[in-house]
Design an enzyme around this catalytic site. Structure first.
Site, mmCIF file in Angstrom:
data_model
loop_
_atom_site.group_PDB
_atom_site.id
_atom_site.type_symbol
_atom_site.label_atom_id
_atom_site.label_comp_id
_atom_site.label_asym_id
_atom_site.label_seq_id
_atom_site.Cartn_x
_atom_site.Cartn_y
_atom_site.Cartn_z
ATOM 1 N N LYS A 320 38.085 44.909 34.856
ATOM 2 C CA LYS A 320 38.624 46.158 34.294
ATOM 3 C C LYS A 320 39.323 46.993 35.366
ATOM 4 C CE LYS A 320 34.948 47.900 32.467
ATOM 5 N NZ LYS A 320 34.040 46.849 32.923
ATOM 6 N N THR A 322 40.681 45.914 38.095
ATOM 7 C CA THR A 322 41.904 45.202 38.472
ATOM 8 C C THR A 322 43.004 45.437 37.443
ATOM 9 O OG1 THR A 322 40.428 43.514 39.372
ATOM 10 C CG2 THR A 322 42.754 42.957 39.256
ATOM 11 N N ARG A 344 36.103 55.311 39.348
ATOM 12 C CA ARG A 344 34.844 55.769 39.916
ATOM 13 C C ARG A 344 34.727 55.312 41.363
ATOM 14 N NH1 ARG A 344 30.677 53.014 36.139
ATOM 15 N NH2 ARG A 344 32.372 51.501 36.064
ATOM 16 N N LYS A 355 27.493 42.667 44.377
ATOM 17 C CA LYS A 355 28.860 42.696 43.860
ATOM 18 C C LYS A 355 29.918 42.678 44.945
ATOM 19 C CE LYS A 355 31.711 45.168 40.459
ATOM 20 N NZ LYS A 355 31.811 46.327 39.567
ATOM 21 N N ALA A 574 27.147 52.827 34.056
ATOM 22 C CA ALA A 574 27.366 52.883 32.609
ATOM 23 C C ALA A 574 26.171 52.384 31.813
ATOM 24 C CB ALA A 574 28.601 52.061 32.241
ATOM 25 N N PHE A 605 31.448 48.661 32.156
ATOM 26 C CA PHE A 605 30.872 47.593 31.342
ATOM 27 C C PHE A 605 31.633 47.399 30.026
ATOM 28 C CE2 PHE A 605 26.966 48.691 33.914
ATOM 29 C CZ PHE A 605 27.138 47.630 34.771
ATOM 30 N N PHE A 693 43.013 33.821 34.611
ATOM 31 C CA PHE A 693 42.572 33.123 35.820
ATOM 32 C C PHE A 693 43.384 31.835 35.957
ATOM 33 C CE2 PHE A 693 37.951 34.905 35.496
ATOM 34 C CZ PHE A 693 38.447 36.190 35.640
ATOM 35 N N TRP A 722 46.623 40.110 39.156
ATOM 36 C CA TRP A 722 45.780 39.688 40.281
ATOM 37 C C TRP A 722 46.594 38.850 41.268
ATOM 38 C CZ3 TRP A 722 44.006 34.906 42.145
ATOM 39 C CH2 TRP A 722 42.993 34.981 43.105
#
Length: 869
Positions: A320, A322, A344, A355, A574, A605, A693, A722
């Site tokens: 999200k 990205t 955020r 992460k 979240a 999320f 991807f 990306w």
């Protein structure tokens, strides 16, 4: 008006002219013996004063140096003597410079100059250069000399016009001038009336130069004020975007970040219309933005408001952030549309835990990514400090009340200082809440003193926990008060992660400093022994909390890889909070982009969690109406929902996720369809962004987009940001622009006036797909208490796993027929919501066996951070 002497005549002339044109002139008189440094320091102070739109100087000749003149900001230089204004004059940038008022007065008095010879005597420096330039443009032949120059008599005799810039020596007789010569005296002593050359045949009255110069100075002042007013208004950005040269294969995120040279943040700020006094710079690439901007642009129409949400993700995340970055890069760097991303701030917990960084990824990132992920401007540290100050205040107050009499407490809470005893403002406010309308500490009765000094906190009801921004499982349950000095007042407590603090939620939802202070005061930390709420205001700590948060309330400005602006502000989780960046960042960004621009913000999320809270909590707090939802999906996540094997962070993906499997994708699209339906509950158009991807096949991509459009999405677009940066999200940007022009029938999911239980049930059934809810006895008891205490009309913030639409992480796809268990219900009264805990929810994550910190390191030579990705 800055003087290095106190000449009342000069002041009076300036004030008189200013009043005629409606300007307010403030005279600042420094001593005549002031040094250049003292003058410069005063100039620099006035440069930064937003109430000063123009600055004029009246100084002794010795102080008119380049250092002094160039200290004045060019846009405030009403005397037009700085190098910048002179350079623009020479180049002929007619609309972009201010001319010396004295030079303008001289030119006004001179009529036809074509073919005339003008001699400038004693007129040097900036004034002389300005006059020469203006005279030559009018066709005059100019020469310049000093009073002691050789051949002065001859030069004077051949001049048609003589402009005198300094006092004439007595040994230069007027007979050296030929009859009919026009003499204009513009020496600095003119205003004082010290010199009168008595040249009867001069058509130019000396007083006319003075009057014209002051009038022209006022004209310049009006011009600078007009320019200042114009600068306060919105304008389309003149943004220099940064070029990308994507490589294949795509390097690591940190390599990509370091390969790009970001713009200096003050340059970026100026490009997007921020004024110098509206930013506070932290290093080279980040700055805080002051809230005064909202007042300046209050009449500016808002831009379009776009939310990026997602389907139920895998534990790896579906991109999200990205997509958010790729979308704004496409809008601004490629479609030339003003846009802002609002994100955020990442917590240190996930960064060093499971992460890694959270700045986007690939060629769609916030840069510098290591600064984004580590400390930034210290907001989370400020929240930690404020939260723990309040926690300390709670236990200290219980301890002191348990060990002191009413009289002893009163004498310490309201001490005698310099022979006087007085209540602080926060204590007076507490007295008023207690119904005690007295201001003199000596007049309180014993019963009133007892009510005032005793909060009577019931330790078993304390809900306020200490926090730390680290995943530390061993702090999930602790015992405090074990030292002998605490006299046996031990109790069980816990630590939460810092971003789960209610103060973080308040930071994300507040709309002003005043609003934040009020919210901080309303925070309920426990009940007293009568079952009534005890607040931060009761503890007397509100002002101190606001002081710790005074800088954190300002959004942080950064940039994307393509040099487009980003606000980073607040970071509530979240699954245990409302999971959205700040209302203030969104509001400021919406003003800065203008009516045709876009602000793209992200909800944490899946859409069932972050988006639902965005609409029902954040939009209620802000009053803002969203234009479009961008719903992020990946083939990987859809295959998982279609029955694919478990996806585990750190473990290699199974072949189902790396090879084409259309059946798994089709089966998993049920989750995408459900999330589209959730969005439609709120009446907002939805665009599906398929984050592609390299392992996704064209057939899989086409299948997802087709199913999404059949399921009610306005459009569905594959995105390659990306690997390609903003260029890979151009189609998404175009789809969002079209969707934003659709009819919007935004509505909230529930009315705040409904009972707490009913609001929980609506979310469970309509959003999660539950059959019903089941409240534990503890949850029911808490709901009854909150309703009795007057908190029943607050919105609901569900604390639920993000890995499933249900409360069971292993249930993928679209679970149905389940009963949603509510194990507990808590309240964040300052933030303004009730939060039920669904099943077992931890507010303190733990570290895995092999945390990310194994790979994070610092090069001691280059000071570069390694291993964030």
């Amino acid at each position: 008006f800055l003087q290095a002497h106190n000449d009342p005549l000069v002041q009076e002339i300036n004030r008189s002219f200013a009043e005629e044109v409606g300007l307010r002139v403030v005279h600042i008189c420094l001593p005549e013996d002031s040094s250049k440094d003292e003058i410069v320091n005063e100039i620099l102070r006035l440069n930064e004063d937003p109430n000063v739109q123009g600055l004029a100087l009246d100084l002794p000749e010795s102080l008119y140096s380049s250092k002094v003149l160039n200290a004045v900001k060019p846009e405030k230089d009403v005397d037009g003597l700085s190098d910048v204004n002179l350079g623009r004059l020479v180049r002929g940038d007619a609309s972009d410079y201010l001319v010396s008022p004295t030079a303008s007065a001289v030119m006004e008095l001179l009529e036809d100059l074509d073919g005339k010879t003008v001699l400038l005597v004693g007129t040097s420096g900036a004034l002389g250069a300005t006059l020469q330039c203006l005279l030559q443009r009018r066709g005059a032949t100019t020469a310049s000399c000093h009073w002691k120059s050789p051949g002065l008599q001859s030069k004077l005799h051949h001049a048609d016009v003589v402009v005198i810039g300094s006092t004439k020596p007595d040994d230069v007789p007027l007979s050296w001038l030929k009859p009919g010569t026009t003499i204009i005296n513009c020496s600095r002593d003119l205003l004082s009336g010290k010199h009168n050359y008595g040249q009867k045949n001069s058509p130019a009255d000396e007083n006319a130069v003075c009057s014209l110069a002051v009038a022209t100075r006022m004209q310049n002042m009006v011009k600078t004020t007009e320019q200042w007013i114009q600068s306060q208004q919105f304008r389309k950005w003149d943004l220099r975007c940064l070029k990308l040269q994507p490589l294949s294969p795509v390097p690591s995120d940190i390599e990509i970040s370091r390969a790009q040279s970001p713009k200096a943040v003050d340059v970026l700020a100026k490009e997007i219309g921020l004024l110098t006094d509206e930013i506070e710079i932290y290093g080279q690439t980040k700055a805080k933005v002051r809230l005064s901007l909202l007042e300046r642009l209050k009449d500016q129409p808002d831009g379009k408001y776009v939310l990026v949400a997602g389907i139920t993700p895998t534990p790896l995340g579906e991109g999200k952030s990205t997509v958010t970055i790729g979308l704004v890069q496409a809008l601004t760097a490629h479609l030339n549309i003003n846009s802002f991303a609002c994100l955020r701030q990442p917590s240190q917990g996930p960064t060093f835990g499971v992460k890694g960084g959270a700045a986007g990824g690939g060629y769609a990132q916030v840069i510098p990514m290591e600064e984004f992920n580590l400390h930034l401007t210290g907001d989370i540290h400020a929240i930690t400090a404020a939260n723990n100050l309040l926690a300390a205040a709670i236990d200290a107050r219980i301890f002191h009340e348990n060990t002191q009499s009413d009289k002893a407490l009163y004498n310490r809470l309201v001490p005698v200082v310099n022979g006087m005893r007085g209540f602080s403002p926060i204590q007076l406010a507490r007295l008023r809440r207690l119904g005690i309308n007295k201001t003199d500490p000596e007049t309180l009765a014993e019963e009133e003193i007892s009510k005032f000094v005793r909060l009577d906190i019931d330790p078993s009801t304390i809900t306020w926990q200490r926090v730390v921004d680290t995943n530390d499982r061993f702090l999930r349950k602790i015992t405090v008060g074990q030292a002998n000095t605490e006299k046996g007042f031990a109790r069980q407590a816990q630590f939460d992660i810092a971003v789960a603090s209610e103060i973080m939620a308040i930071l994300a939802l507040t709309t002003s400093l005043e609003d934040m202070k009020e919210r901080l005061g309303k925070m309920v930390v426990a009940n007293d022994k009568k079952g009534e709420p005890v607040t931060a205001e009761d503890l007397g700590v509100t002002g101190a909390l606001a002081v710790l948060m005074k800088d954190a309330i300002k959004p942080t400005l950064m940039q994307t890889l393509e040099g487009t602006p980003v606000f980073v502000h607040a970071g509530p989780f979240a699954n245990i909070a409302h999971g959205n960046s700040s209302v203030l960042a969104d509001k400021i960004a919406l003003k800065l982009v203008g009516e045709k621009g876009f602000v793209v913000t992200e909800a944490g999320f899946g859409a069932d969690i972050g988006m639902e809270k965005f609409f029902n909590i954040k939009c209620r707090a802000s009053g803002l109406v969203p234009s479009v939802v961008v719903l992020v999906a990946t083939v990987r996540a859809l295959k998982m929902h279609g029955g694919g094997p478990n996806v585990t962070a750190g473990a290699p993906l199974k072949k189902e996720y790396t090879e084409e499997n259309l059946q798994l994708v089709a089966d998993g699209c049920c989750n995408l369809q459900k999330q589209i339906q959730i969005t439609q509950l709120f009446g907002v158009p939805v665009v599906v962004a398929l984050n592609v991807f390299k392992t996704d096949s064209p057939a899989e991509v086409d299948l997802v987009c087709e199913i999404a459009k059949q399921s009610g999405a306005f459009d569905a677009v594959p995105c390659n940001h990306w690997s390609d940066g903003g260029r890979g999200a151009i189609k998404l940007a175009q789809a969002v622009e079209k969707a934003a022009n659709q009819k919007n029938s935004f509505k909230y999911l529930y009315s705040l006036e409904l009972p707490i239980v009913e609001k929980i049930r609506i979310i469970a059934q309509k959003v999660y797909g539950a059959k019903d809810i089941e409240l534990s006895p503890a949850a029911q008891s808490q709901i009854d208490d909150y309703t009795r205490q007057g908190f029943g009309s607050l919105p609901i913030c569900m604390a639920k796993t993000h890995l499933s639409l249900s409360h069971q992480p292993e249930r993928k796809g679209v679970p149905t027929g389940f009963i949603l268990p509510i194990s507990d219900v808590r309240a964040s009264i300052g933030a303004g919501f009730i939060y039920p805990l669904v099943g077992t929810m931890s507010t303190m994550p733990g570290l895995p066996t092999r945390p990310c910190f194994y790979d994070i390191d610092l090069d001691p030579i280059t000071e570069q951070v390694k291993g964030l990705f």
